[in-house]
Design an enzyme around this catalytic site. Structure first.
Site, PDB file in Angstrom:
ATOM      1  NE  ARG A 271      -1.549   2.593   2.732  1.00  0.00           N
ATOM      2  CZ  ARG A 271      -1.234   3.784   3.233  1.00  0.00           C
ATOM      3  NH1 ARG A 271      -1.259   4.864   2.444  1.00  0.00           N
ATOM      4  NH2 ARG A 271      -0.883   3.928   4.492  1.00  0.00           N
TER       5      ARG A 271
ATOM      6  CG  HIS B 187       6.851   7.980   6.161  1.00  0.00           C
ATOM      7  ND1 HIS B 187       6.753   7.923   4.792  1.00  0.00           N
ATOM      8  CD2 HIS B 187       5.674   7.505   6.625  1.00  0.00           C
ATOM      9  CE1 HIS B 187       5.577   7.442   4.437  1.00  0.00           C
ATOM     10  NE2 HIS B 187       4.889   7.188   5.538  1.00  0.00           N
TER      11      HIS B 187
ATOM     12  CB  CYS C  51       2.171  10.692   1.283  1.00  0.00           C
ATOM     13  SG  CYS C  51       0.540  11.388   0.936  1.00  0.00           S
TER      14      CYS C  51
END
Length: 316
Positions: free
Chosen positions: A12, A206, A237
């Site tokens: 994902r 992250h 992202c």
């Protein structure tokens, strides 16, 4: 001590910024290999618009190809009640309902302000629970926003305390930009843990600023019981300028050493990571993988160890 669960989010968050689309069959194979190796939990895709995030456009096909037993360990990212309905109709049991704490990022990511996403959450919860599934409250930009800068922790707490989120089994706190420090991660997790003691806390870090493992360990010390990582530190992202790779699954596992992990399994994960990154044309960002590939043949966690002095059995 309660074992910390690792959720691998390669399929994902890891794929969101890649320019290469993996075949559905390849994704299903990766899911099964990760589960076979013992990874407790996975994110297998997203219901984000396929025209905006093409690598995730076949998520429902991936879900439909998995068995009910496999799907018990898999999560799907959603942002609307309709997403939830489509996911559970395909067979998903676990959905991660995401909204951004920052209105600016929520508009860029989902197309509405945070209040609109929050207002829709009761319907999303009802749909998931009626299908016998589970739902998480996932809070992106819980620390900083690429458009508005630092995020007030009180804003996070207001969402967590909002009665419209009741029914979510977990609260996921996302350091979307990788800009949090260990102290900031610890402080926010501790406050959310105090506010929602019945919910499992998940930390999604992250490694953009090199703090991914450090902030994850700080979050664990403050009460997080599940942590997210991606193979090779892949990901980021597409709607957050400055966001780059997730904290690497291999780095987190080497640091946490869960009971199911042994050196042979970590080497196998590094092999899978290397194959996948080569397919995608992406570089490896995991420091642990660099260590695994070193010539340190006296250290059991390296690949070299398994080929030295007849010690193969030690890593099987």
């Amino acid at each position: 001590m309660t074992e910390i669960l690792l959720r691998d989010v390669t399929l994902r968050d890891g794929l969101q910024l890649t320019g290469t689309t993996l075949p559905t069959e390849r994704k299903v194979g990766i899911v099964r290999e990760l589960l076979r190796l013992g990874v407790p939990s996975l994110e297998v895709g997203s219901l984000a618009r396929p025209d905006l995030v093409p690598p995730l456009g076949d998520t429902l096909d991936v879900v439909a190809a998995l068995t009910p037993e496999e799907l018990e360990r898999c999560w799907v990212w959603v942002a609307t009640p309709r997403h939830v309905a489509r996911a559970v109709e395909a067979g998903a049991r676990n959905v991660q309902y995401c909204l951004s704490v920052s209105d600016a990022h929520n508009r860029a990511n989902i197309g509405r302000d945070a209040e609109a996403s929050l207002a829709a959450m009761p319907d999303a919860i009802e749909t998931a629970l009626d299908a016998g599934g589970r739902i998480q409250l996932c809070l992106a930009t819980a620390f900083t926003c690429p458009f508005d800068g630092p995020v007030d922790p009180d804003r996070v707490l207001r969402i967590v305390d909002d009665p419209r989120t009741e029914g979510a089994v977990d609260v996921v706190l996302c350091d979307t930009l990788g800009q949090a420090t260990p102290a900031e991660a610890s402080a926010l997790v501790a406050r959310v843990h105090q506010a929602r003691p019945e919910a499992r806390l998940v930390y999604h870090g992250h490694d953009t600023w090199g703090q991914g493992v450090a902030t994850t360990l700080a979050a664990v010390a403050a009460g997080a019981r599940m942590v997210d990582g991606a193979l090779g530190g892949l990901g980021g992202c597409p709607f957050a300028p400055g966001a780059s790779g997730n904290t690497a699954t291999e780095d987190l596992l080497f640091a946490l050493r869960p009971d199911w992990l042994d050196p042979a399994t970590l080497v196998a994960l590094a092999d899978l990571s290397g194959e996948l990154l080569a397919e995608l044309g992406e570089r490896n960002r995991s420091r642990a993988v660099e260590g695994i590939r070193s010539r340190a043949d006296a250290f059991p966690w390296t690949a070299a160890y398994s080929h030295s002095d007849g010690r193969e059995e030690a890593v099987r």
